[in-house]
Design an enzyme around this catalytic site. Structure first.
Site, short mmCIF file in Angstrom:
data_model
loop_
_atom_site.label_atom_id
_atom_site.label_comp_id
_atom_site.label_asym_id
_atom_site.label_seq_id
_atom_site.Cartn_x
_atom_site.Cartn_y
_atom_site.Cartn_z
N CYS A 228 -8.54 -5.31 -9.64
CA CYS A 228 -8.15 -4.24 -10.54
C CYS A 228 -7.70 -3.07 -9.67
CB CYS A 228 -9.35 -3.89 -11.41
SG CYS A 228 -9.03 -2.64 -12.64
N CYS B 137 -7.30 -1.10 1.66
CA CYS B 137 -6.23 -1.61 2.52
C CYS B 137 -6.81 -1.79 3.92
CB CYS B 137 -5.07 -0.63 2.55
SG CYS B 137 -3.76 -1.09 3.71
N HIS C 13 -10.94 -2.07 -7.34
CA HIS C 13 -12.15 -2.90 -7.26
C HIS C 13 -11.80 -4.34 -7.61
CE1 HIS C 13 -13.86 1.14 -7.68
NE2 HIS C 13 -14.88 0.65 -6.99
N ASP D 45 -8.29 -17.04 -17.10
CA ASP D 45 -7.71 -18.34 -16.78
C ASP D 45 -6.75 -18.19 -15.60
OD1 ASP D 45 -6.98 -21.00 -16.89
OD2 ASP D 45 -5.52 -20.70 -18.49
N HIS E 263 -8.33 3.46 -0.39
CA HIS E 263 -8.92 2.87 -1.60
C HIS E 263 -7.80 2.35 -2.50
CE1 HIS E 263 -11.57 2.50 -5.10
NE2 HIS E 263 -10.62 3.12 -5.78
N CYS F 275 -6.83 -4.63 -19.08
CA CYS F 275 -7.90 -3.71 -18.70
C CYS F 275 -7.39 -2.29 -18.48
CB CYS F 275 -8.63 -4.21 -17.45
SG CYS F 275 -7.64 -4.08 -15.93
N ARG G 226 -10.56 -10.75 -10.50
CA ARG G 226 -9.62 -9.75 -11.00
C ARG G 226 -9.63 -8.58 -10.04
NH1 ARG G 226 -10.38 -5.15 -14.47
NH2 ARG G 226 -12.50 -5.91 -14.89
N CYS H 58 -4.97 0.68 6.66
CA CYS H 58 -5.18 2.13 6.73
C CYS H 58 -6.49 2.60 6.14
CB CYS H 58 -4.01 2.87 6.09
SG CYS H 58 -3.93 2.70 4.29
N CYS I 147 0.45 3.25 3.54
CA CYS I 147 0.94 2.77 4.84
C CYS I 147 2.01 1.69 4.74
CB CYS I 147 -0.23 2.25 5.68
SG CYS I 147 -0.91 0.68 5.10
N CYS J 60 0.86 -1.18 0.00
CA CYS J 60 0.00 0.00 0.00
C CYS J 60 0.90 1.24 0.00
CB CYS J 60 -0.90 -0.01 1.24
SG CYS J 60 -1.90 1.49 1.41
#
Length: 139
Positions: A126, A101, A110, A118, A107, A70, A124, A104, A55, A52
């Site tokens: 992301c 996280c 998602h 596979d 964000h 993506c 996923r 802390c 933190c 992160c």
């Protein structure tokens, strides 16, 4: 009075703003999203641990990273389930699962399920590059 720097959940917005760049603050503390295909880790193949950026908690290993095409780094699993928090996100006119996280509350991005990749989990994660720092494995 300044809060204890080891208790990241107690930091004020002003303290976070002093620790992070404006772009980091917008994503990590305001749930923003960096533009697709612009993050430094989107195509990185370096072996190591992703932490992160706010933190420094260990979140993902490079061996769980995969090419989803993506526009953001994608992982099929976190380092451990207790490293992240998943919560319902009904913003932006859709329902998604936000990833934060656990250390802390920042964000990260998602998680999406059932897209047919596979991978061992068919998940996923992301994640915004600006939410992460990569600590390469020792040679």
């Amino acid at each position: 009075m300044t809060s204890d720097p080891t208790d990241f959940t107690a930091l004020s917005d002003e303290e976070w703003a002093a620790r992070l760049t404006p772009a980091e603050f917008r994503v990590l503390r305001r749930a923003g999203t960096e533009p697709a295909f612009t993050g430094e880790y989107t195509d990185t193949k370096t072996s190591g641990v992703y932490r992160c950026r706010a933190c420094h908690a260990e979140l993902f290993r490079s061996d769980a990273k995969f090419e989803s095409h993506c526009g953001w780094p994608s992982f099929f699993t976190p380092l451990a389930g207790d490293r992240i928090i998943e919560r319902r996100d009904a913003s932006a006119g859709m329902v998604r699962t936000e990833v934060l996280c656990a250390n802390c509350g920042s964000h990260l991005g998602h998680v999406f399920a059932g897209e047919g990749y596979d991978t061992p989990t068919d998940l996923r994660y992301c994640i915004n590059s600006v939410s992460l720092t990569l600590e390469p494995d020792a040679e």
